[in-house]
Design a protein around this motif. Structure first.
Motif, mmCIF file in Angstrom:
data_model
loop_
_atom_site.group_PDB
_atom_site.id
_atom_site.type_symbol
_atom_site.label_atom_id
_atom_site.label_comp_id
_atom_site.label_asym_id
_atom_site.label_seq_id
_atom_site.Cartn_x
_atom_site.Cartn_y
_atom_site.Cartn_z
ATOM 1 N N MET A 167 -5.929 -2.127 1.797
ATOM 2 C CA MET A 167 -5.575 -0.868 2.444
ATOM 3 C C MET A 167 -4.283 -0.998 3.255
ATOM 4 S SD MET A 167 -7.752 1.520 1.641
ATOM 5 C CE MET A 167 -7.382 0.815 0.034
ATOM 6 N N LEU A 168 -4.097 -2.144 3.913
ATOM 7 C CA LEU A 168 -2.884 -2.354 4.697
ATOM 8 C C LEU A 168 -1.652 -2.408 3.806
ATOM 9 C CD1 LEU A 168 -4.071 -4.966 7.351
ATOM 10 C CD2 LEU A 168 -3.653 -2.528 7.679
ATOM 11 N N LYS A 169 -1.814 -2.920 2.589
ATOM 12 C CA LYS A 169 -0.683 -2.938 1.666
ATOM 13 C C LYS A 169 -0.237 -1.519 1.330
ATOM 14 C CE LYS A 169 -0.812 -5.927 -1.743
ATOM 15 N NZ LYS A 169 -1.336 -6.699 -2.893
ATOM 16 N N ILE A 170 -1.188 -0.600 1.220
ATOM 17 C CA ILE A 170 -0.843 0.798 0.973
ATOM 18 C C ILE A 170 -0.134 1.391 2.187
ATOM 19 C CG2 ILE A 170 -1.798 3.094 0.555
ATOM 20 C CD1 ILE A 170 -4.004 1.800 -1.057
ATOM 21 N N LYS A 171 -0.576 0.987 3.384
ATOM 22 C CA LYS A 171 0.054 1.485 4.604
ATOM 23 C C LYS A 171 1.528 1.102 4.655
ATOM 24 C CE LYS A 171 -0.042 0.825 9.621
ATOM 25 N NZ LYS A 171 -0.708 0.124 10.751
ATOM 26 N N HIS A 172 1.839 -0.129 4.260
ATOM 27 C CA HIS A 172 3.219 -0.601 4.327
ATOM 28 C C HIS A 172 4.044 -0.166 3.117
ATOM 29 C CE1 HIS A 172 2.484 -2.941 7.927
ATOM 30 N NE2 HIS A 172 1.438 -3.526 7.358
ATOM 31 N N VAL A 173 3.360 0.112 1.988
ATOM 32 C CA VAL A 173 4.068 0.585 0.784
ATOM 33 C C VAL A 173 3.355 1.863 0.316
ATOM 34 C CG1 VAL A 173 4.988 -0.042 -1.473
ATOM 35 C CG2 VAL A 173 4.527 -1.833 0.214
ATOM 36 N N PRO A 174 3.579 2.993 0.980
ATOM 37 C CA PRO A 174 2.849 4.226 0.637
ATOM 38 C C PRO A 174 3.141 4.742 -0.757
ATOM 39 C CG PRO A 174 4.601 4.665 2.240
ATOM 40 C CD PRO A 174 4.489 3.175 2.122
ATOM 41 N N GLU A 175 4.209 4.245 -1.393
ATOM 42 C CA GLU A 175 4.506 4.669 -2.754
ATOM 43 C C GLU A 175 3.380 4.305 -3.721
ATOM 44 O OE1 GLU A 175 6.469 2.798 -0.905
ATOM 45 O OE2 GLU A 175 8.286 3.990 -0.522
ATOM 46 N N GLN A 176 2.506 3.356 -3.315
ATOM 47 C CA GLN A 176 1.391 2.968 -4.164
ATOM 48 C C GLN A 176 0.397 4.104 -4.367
ATOM 49 O OE1 GLN A 176 -0.540 -0.671 -2.969
ATOM 50 N NE2 GLN A 176 1.371 -1.691 -2.502
ATOM 51 N N LEU A 177 0.459 5.130 -3.514
ATOM 52 C CA LEU A 177 -0.449 6.265 -3.646
ATOM 53 C C LEU A 177 0.016 7.261 -4.698
ATOM 54 C CD1 LEU A 177 -1.369 7.022 0.077
ATOM 55 C CD2 LEU A 177 -2.819 5.988 -1.678
ATOM 56 N N PHE A 178 1.163 7.014 -5.304
ATOM 57 C CA PHE A 178 1.682 7.951 -6.306
ATOM 58 C C PHE A 178 0.708 8.101 -7.466
ATOM 59 C CE2 PHE A 178 3.967 8.766 -10.260
ATOM 60 C CZ PHE A 178 4.653 9.927 -9.949
ATOM 61 N N ASP A 179 0.121 6.973 -7.904
ATOM 62 C CA ASP A 179 -0.753 7.031 -9.070
ATOM 63 C C ASP A 179 -2.086 7.696 -8.790
ATOM 64 O OD1 ASP A 179 -1.485 4.945 -7.431
ATOM 65 O OD2 ASP A 179 -2.296 3.723 -9.047
ATOM 66 N N VAL A 180 -2.445 7.890 -7.526
ATOM 67 C CA VAL A 180 -3.704 8.563 -7.209
ATOM 68 C C VAL A 180 -3.481 9.951 -6.622
ATOM 69 C CG1 VAL A 180 -4.938 6.408 -6.865
ATOM 70 C CG2 VAL A 180 -3.839 7.495 -4.907
ATOM 71 N N THR A 181 -2.247 10.414 -6.561
ATOM 72 C CA THR A 181 -1.954 11.758 -6.060
ATOM 73 C C THR A 181 -1.163 12.563 -7.099
ATOM 74 O OG1 THR A 181 -0.010 10.840 -4.920
ATOM 75 C CG2 THR A 181 -2.028 11.127 -3.622
ATOM 76 N N ALA A 182 0.081 12.195 -7.318
ATOM 77 C CA ALA A 182 0.919 12.955 -8.246
ATOM 78 C C ALA A 182 0.426 12.833 -9.691
ATOM 79 C CB ALA A 182 2.373 12.475 -8.145
ATOM 80 N N PHE A 183 0.031 11.644 -10.094
ATOM 81 C CA PHE A 183 -0.420 11.437 -11.479
ATOM 82 C C PHE A 183 -1.651 12.283 -11.822
ATOM 83 C CE2 PHE A 183 -3.017 8.967 -14.527
ATOM 84 C CZ PHE A 183 -2.179 9.040 -15.634
ATOM 85 N N PRO A 184 -2.714 12.303 -11.010
ATOM 86 C CA PRO A 184 -3.848 13.170 -11.349
ATOM 87 C C PRO A 184 -3.505 14.654 -11.381
ATOM 88 C CG PRO A 184 -4.497 11.506 -9.749
ATOM 89 C CD PRO A 184 -3.014 11.428 -9.873
ATOM 90 N N ILE A 185 -2.652 15.110 -10.454
ATOM 91 C CA ILE A 185 -2.243 16.521 -10.470
ATOM 92 C C ILE A 185 -1.542 16.859 -11.775
ATOM 93 C CG2 ILE A 185 -0.719 18.206 -9.376
ATOM 94 C CD1 ILE A 185 -1.264 16.819 -6.717
ATOM 95 N N MET A 186 -0.653 15.979 -12.191
ATOM 96 C CA MET A 186 0.067 16.190 -13.451
ATOM 97 C C MET A 186 -0.888 16.235 -14.630
ATOM 98 S SD MET A 186 3.031 13.763 -15.085
ATOM 99 C CE MET A 186 1.842 12.436 -15.353
ATOM 100 N N MET A 187 -1.880 15.347 -14.647
ATOM 101 C CA MET A 187 -2.831 15.294 -15.757
ATOM 102 C C MET A 187 -3.626 16.588 -15.859
ATOM 103 S SD MET A 187 -2.813 12.223 -17.327
ATOM 104 C CE MET A 187 -4.469 11.792 -17.827
ATOM 105 N N VAL A 188 -4.146 17.069 -14.735
ATOM 106 C CA VAL A 188 -4.970 18.280 -14.757
ATOM 107 C C VAL A 188 -4.159 19.484 -15.208
ATOM 108 C CG1 VAL A 188 -6.299 19.886 -13.339
ATOM 109 C CG2 VAL A 188 -6.548 17.425 -12.985
ATOM 110 N N LEU A 189 -3.003 19.692 -14.602
ATOM 111 C CA LEU A 189 -2.199 20.869 -14.935
ATOM 112 C C LEU A 189 -1.672 20.812 -16.362
ATOM 113 C CD1 LEU A 189 -0.172 21.300 -11.601
ATOM 114 C CD2 LEU A 189 -2.240 22.510 -12.347
ATOM 115 N N MET A 190 -1.225 19.663 -16.785
ATOM 116 C CA MET A 190 -0.630 19.542 -18.115
ATOM 117 C C MET A 190 -1.654 19.838 -19.204
ATOM 118 S SD MET A 190 1.436 16.303 -19.751
ATOM 119 C CE MET A 190 0.000 15.203 -19.684
#
Length: 289
Positions: free
Chosen positions: A54-77
């Motif tokens: 979890m701390l690695k995500i805190k220091h590198v928040p870009e790691q959340l891209f695959d659990v935020t932007a990617f799912p949104i794209m999948m559902v809408l597409m």
């Protein structure tokens, strides 16, 4: 005239202090008398490594891209691309599609566990972990526990987007919660496949390549997008017995307010198989690495 003897005496005193051996009793009291810290339990060590993830995500928040932007794209597409053609409207198709896309997205995200492990190995972090007096599988279990949090975030994002565009689960909050819990159990067990590859392969690119070769046919050749009744017989045989199809059906039915006992049993059976087979293989590789 009076400073020279003082300087000489000071140097002699310093030399005596430097050459004086430590007393055995004092040294023993320092090293032995105090109790050693207790060995951490398996649960405590695993949660510690999960918090590290979890701390690695805190220091590198870009790691959340695959659990935020990617799912949104999948559902809408997929909803707007296939909804009109397959079900006549997006609102009708989303009732069938969203639980399947939820399963597909989480299963695809699991491969990043192996990538993270391979990256830590290349940096030499695991050499330090193996020297620590703790439960041996703790680093691996910790990685997976941290990833379960990421899976939960992705699930919340997908369900929120689905509700916005018309998804209405007939099972209510309890049905949705039961479906998500079942998916988390399956994903935790499925992730052990990638921990094995993370230890086995030499680079994170290799882990990504092998993961894609396994995940893409396993997720697309399933009942995530369409009912397999329209497929050729030989393909139906594979799709109907795919672990992804069993999980997708179980999650879909739970969220619809039904109780798919057979598919829940199949999903838990696949999870147990993955955990025993690939968990054992992972720990053997970890101990020999």
């Amino acid at each position: 005239m009076s400073t020279a003897p003082t300087t000489t005496t000071t140097k002699q005193d310093a030399a005596e202090l430097l050459l004086e051996a430590p007393k055995v009793d004092e040294l023993a009291a320092l090293l032995v008398a105090k109790d050693r810290p207790p060995r951490p339990s398996a649960l405590s060590a695993s949660f510690t490594f999960g918090w590290r993830a979890m701390l690695k995500i805190k220091h590198v928040p870009e790691q959340l891209f695959d659990v935020t932007a990617f799912p949104i794209m999948m559902v809408l597409m997929y909803a707007y691309l296939f909804g009109g053609a397959l079900a006549g409207s997006v609102s009708s198709y989303i009732q069938f599609l969203l639980p399947g896309v939820l399963v597909m997205s989480i299963v695809m995200i699991t491969m990043y566990t192996g990538v993270a492990i391979n990256t830590d190995i290349s940096k030499g972090v695991f050499d330090r972990f193996r020297t620590l007096p703790m439960w041996r599988p703790a680093p691996m279990v910790g990685y997976l526990l941290g990833d379960v949090v990421r899976y939960l975030i992705a699930s919340v994002v997908i369900l929120a987007v689905g509700l916005i565009i018309g998804y209405r689960p007939q099972g209510g909050v309890l049905g949705v919660a039961a479906g998500v819990v079942l998916l988390m159990i399956f994903s935790f067990a499925f992730s052990w496949i990638w921990t094995m590859f993370g230890l086995m392969l030499r680079s994170e690119k290799s882990v990504m390549g092998v993961s894609m070769m396994v995940i893409f046919p396993l997720t697309f050749l399933s009942n995530v997008f369409v009912d397999p009744k329209t497929m050729p017989g030989w393909l139906q045989a594979f799709v109907n017995n795919s672990p992804v199809s069993h999980v997708a059906t179980a999650v879909r039915e739970l969220m619809a307010g039904n109780w798919p006992g057979a598919d829940i049993a199949w999903s838990l059976g696949w999870a147990a198989l993955f955990l025993v087979a690939f968990g054992t293989a992972t720990m053997r590789l970890y101990n020999r690495k």
